[in-house]
Design a protein around this motif. Structure first.
Motif: not given
Length: 261
Positions: A242-244, A247-253, A257-258
Motif C-alpha cells: 500500500x506504499x510507504x 513502522x512506529x505509527x502504521x505498524x509495527x504489526x 500480505x502487506x
C-alpha cells in the motif's frame, strides 16, 4: 501521546545478554499486544523503542538485549531509578474524573482475527510481545502453540513463561543444543501444529521465511530503527503493498500480505 515517568521495580538478567525489566507508574496502564514504548536514557539523544511483553494495571514488563551503549546503561540501572517513557494516552470518558491512561505506541496484533487456534512464532527477543498476545488469545478462548528460535541454549527466554500459561512451546536452536536443530521453519515442519492464523516477531529473514513457508493468514511485527517513535520523522518507513508505511505509527504489526519482502 504522553511522556510519563516510570520507576524501575526490577531489572534482572534472564538469559545471555538479555534482561527483564518491570516498570511502574502512578496511573493506569492499558497496552495491547504488539505495541511498544519509547524509553529516554540519560545521556542519549534518541529513545529506545521496546516491545511490551506484559501489561500490568500500573506498569509494563519489557525484555531487552544489551547490544550497544544505550542498553548497557539501561542494564546497569537499579530498582528505584526513574525512566521517562513516551507512550500513548487513553482519555477517560467525560463522565468520570479526567485521567490519562498510559497506552502503547503503534498498532498491535489482532487476536480477534484468529478463529480457533493460532501459532506464535518468535525469533530471539521476538518472543517478548507474543507473551501478552498469548494471554489475550487464551482469555478469548482460543488455543495457542508457540515455536521459538534461538542461536543457542543460553539465549532461550520466555519459553517457561509461555508454558506457565498453558501454551505448548517448541524450541529450535541453530547449534542443536535444545529442541530442533535449525530454524523455526524446521521446528514447524517437525511439529506440524494445527492453526488457522499465525503471528510472528523476530529477525526479518526469519519472518520472511515463515511467511513464504506458511499458507495460512498471518501477521508480522517489524523492527526498524526509529527516530521520533511517533510518526513525525518517517525515519522508520518501509515499502508495503500500500506504499510507504511508518513502522512506529502504521505498524509495527502488518498483515503478511502487506510486506514487500
Amino acid at each position: 501521546m504522553q511522556k510519563r515517568i516510570f520507576t524501575i521495580e526490577s531489572n534482572d538478567p534472564v538469559a545471555r545478554d538479555t534482561f527483564r525489566i518491570v516498570l511502574r507508574t502512578d496511573g493506569a496502564v492499558a497496552v495491547r499486544s504488539g505495541q511498544f514504548v519509547d524509553i529516554a536514557l540519560p545521556g542519549f539523544f534518541l529513545r529506545r523503542p521496546i516491545s511490551v511483553s506484559d501489561s500490568l494495571p500500573d506498569g509494563v514488563v519489557l525484555y531487552y538485549k544489551v547490544v550497544g551503549e544505550g542498553t548497557k546503561v539501561l542494564s546497569a540501572m537499579a530498582p528505584g531509578a526513574s525512566l521517562e517513557l513516551l507512550a500513548g494516552a487513553l482519555d477517560a470518558p467525560a463522565s468520570t474524573t479526567p485521567t490519562h491512561t498510559v497506552a502503547g505506541l503503534g498498532s498491535g496484533f489482532h487476536p480477534e482475527q484468529c478463529r480457533e487456534a493460532t501459532l506464535l512464532i518468535g525469533g530471539g527477543l521476538g518472543a517478548a510481545p507474543l507473551y501478552l498476545l498469548a494471554k489475550e488469545l487464551l482469555a478469548a478462548g482460543k488455543k495457542a502453540t508457540a515455536v521459538l528460535g534461538f542461536n543457542r541454549a543460553d539465549e532461550i527466554c520466555l519459553a517457561d513463561e509461555l508454558r506457565a500459561l498453558g501454551v505448548p512451546v517448541h524450541i529450535a536452536t541453530l547449534d542443536g543444543s535444545v529442541g530442533t536443530k535449525g530454524f523455526v521453519t524446521d521446528a514447524i515442519a517437525a511439529v506440524r501444529p494445527s492453526f488457522d492464523r499465525f503471528y510472528t516477531c523476530g529477525p526479518l529473514p526469519m519472518m520472511k521465511a515463515v511467511c513464504k513457508a506458511l499458507d495460512t493468514p498471518g501477521e508480522v511485527s517489524l523492527e526498524e530503527r526509529m527516530g521520533c517513535g511517533a510518526g513525525f520523522c518517517y525515519g522508520c518507513s518501509v515499502q508495503t503493498a500500500h506504499g510507504p508505511r511508518r513502522v512506529c505509527a502504521d505498524g509495527p504489526v502488518f498483515d503478511k500480505e502487506e510486506v514487500l519482502w
